[in-house]
Design an enzyme around this catalytic site. Structure first.
Site, short mmCIF file in Angstrom:
data_model
loop_
_atom_site.label_atom_id
_atom_site.label_comp_id
_atom_site.label_asym_id
_atom_site.label_seq_id
_atom_site.Cartn_x
_atom_site.Cartn_y
_atom_site.Cartn_z
N HIS A 100 0.73 -1.10 0.02
CA HIS A 100 0.02 -0.01 -0.03
C HIS A 100 1.07 1.16 0.20
CE1 HIS A 100 -3.66 -2.55 1.87
NE2 HIS A 100 -3.62 -2.39 0.35
N GLU A 103 1.81 3.88 3.04
CA GLU A 103 2.30 3.31 4.38
C GLU A 103 3.68 3.40 4.49
OE1 GLU A 103 0.09 -0.49 4.76
OE2 GLU A 103 -1.76 0.35 4.49
N ARG A 160 -3.15 5.24 -2.10
CA ARG A 160 -3.12 3.72 -1.48
C ARG A 160 -2.70 2.70 -2.76
NH1 ARG A 160 -5.87 0.31 2.52
NH2 ARG A 160 -6.97 -1.57 1.53
N HIS A 231 2.48 -3.66 6.94
CA HIS A 231 1.48 -2.63 6.74
C HIS A 231 1.57 -1.74 7.63
CE1 HIS A 231 -0.72 -4.49 3.07
NE2 HIS A 231 0.02 -5.28 3.62
N GLU A 305 0.76 -4.69 11.07
CA GLU A 305 0.28 -3.36 11.01
C GLU A 305 1.04 -2.55 11.89
OE1 GLU A 305 -1.76 -2.12 8.86
OE2 GLU A 305 -3.02 -4.10 7.96
#
Length: 376
Positions: A100, A103, A160, A231, A305
């Protein structure tokens, strides 16, 4: 006279070559010493960094271009591994970042991860042993086109998706690459609207970036022990599956290993990371690279994440790069150590591993059930 002139010319040529080589080595060393791992870097600097790391550590690091993006940019990885003195078959760990585009902390972590291994393997006997048994493949940025687009100006910073051309009837570019993998594709947590951030593409693997990962990793599935995809944000460790009606066959072990990693991460700076499947702690989704890896038979598959929990989200300030990467490295190393020890301290691979063919068949059956409403 001619003989003397010839010798002088040869001497000068050798001297010139030595000088150029020396200058190149010095420039490479200066570049490595000056590279700031606490800053975000545009793609051209990351490409240069990869070249420098490989050139400076030939016994450990090699690189490979294993795909091209929609816009024709190289998708490049670094392979970290040492020669195995016992000539055993090496196993594989996969780590990727930057699927993405917005990020930025994810590519920063992949660079930090490589740096830590390069700087510590000679003094860390356990890490040296693991690198003799494992080849660790690291892709700092998968979505190169999207990442480059986020550096264009402030208005594109939060882009994104990829940068593929709009689907018919739409004027919106790009596909969510983490909805494009062949894992219950197009079933939950996606959109078929080309303008949506979760647009899954026209078919599973329709995007060259997703296709490149599936093609490269798919060829190594029998050797691959672990698949880590990085991510942000939310401070989560996600395990398969994103579909609420499907559970991984080694779910309990995935949770246990994930919770151990989260505990190691908390020790570093006191930051808590929540462990679970996406439907349990985030939202349902399908077509993720994490789910695809587990479905084809890779026993351990996780999405990290990274920071934070909402204050800065995808605009994490640079002063948090170092602590975020330090805690994430502790978590990744915890998981890699576990899967290494399980594989090499026993005669067989993890009992939870299911053959790639079996998992593909199971996935197909589950998808049919879901499509026909059996589980509804």
């Amino acid at each position: 006279m001619e003989k003397t002139t010839w010798k002088l010319g040869l001497f000068l040529m050798i001297l010139s070559t030595v000088s150029e080589t020396s200058n190149s080595l010095v420039e490479g060393l200066e570049s490595r010493l000056s590279y700031d791992y606490t800053k975000y870097h545009p793609m051209h600097e990351i490409y240069r960094w990869m070249e420098d790391v490989e050139r400076g550590n030939p016994e450990l690091v090699s690189s490979s271009v294993y795909g091209r993006t929609y816009e024709g940019n190289n998708i490049t990885l670094l392979k970290l591994g040492l020669k195995n003195p016992e000539v055993k078959e090496k196993k594989v760990i996969w780590v990727d970042c930057g699927i993405h585009a917005r990020e930025w902390i994810a590519p920063a972590f992949c660079q930090w991860f490589v740096k830590e291994i390069v700087h510590s393997y000679k003094t860390n006997k356990k890490l040296e042993q693991m690198l003799q048994n494992l080849d660790v493949y690291v892709t700092p940025v998968i979505n190169v086109d999207g990442y480059m687009f986020t550096w264009k100006n402030d208005s594109t910073r939060l882009w994104r998706k990829s940068r593929s051309s709009p689907p018919p009837g739409s004027s919106c570019y790009g596909v969510d690459l983490n909805r494009n993998f062949n894992a219950n594709w197009g079933t939950v947590g996606i959109s078929f609207d080309g303008c949506a951030n979760t647009y899954c593409g026209k078919s599973a693997g329709s995007e060259p970036e997703a296709e490149a990962v599936m093609g490269f990793v798919g060829k190594m599935v029998n050797q691959t022990l672990c698949f880590l995809t990085i991510h942000s944000a939310g401070q989560l460790i996600l395990l398969p599956y994103g579909h609420p009606e499907i559970s991984a066959p080694n779910y309990d072990e995935l949770v246990s290993v994930g919770e151990t990693a989260a505990a190691e991460m908390k020790k570093v700076h006191g930051m808590g990371y929540t462990v679970g499947t996406s439907p349990q702690i985030l939202y349902p989704n399908s077509g993720s690279s994490r789910d695809w890896a587990r479905l084809i038979g890779i026993p351990f598959s996780y999405t990290f994440e990274l920071r934070d929990k909402g204050e800065f989200s995808h605009l994490l300030p640079e002063e948090q790069i170092k602590p975020a990467c330090e805690e994430a490295y502790a978590g990744a190393l915890s998981i890699i150590t576990h899967v290494h020890d399980k594989a090499f301290n026993s005669a067989t691979l993890p009992n939870a591993a299911v053959s790639g063919l079996s998992m593909v068949i199971l996935s197909t059956i589950m998808c049919v059930f879901l499509t026909t409403g059996v589980f509804v």
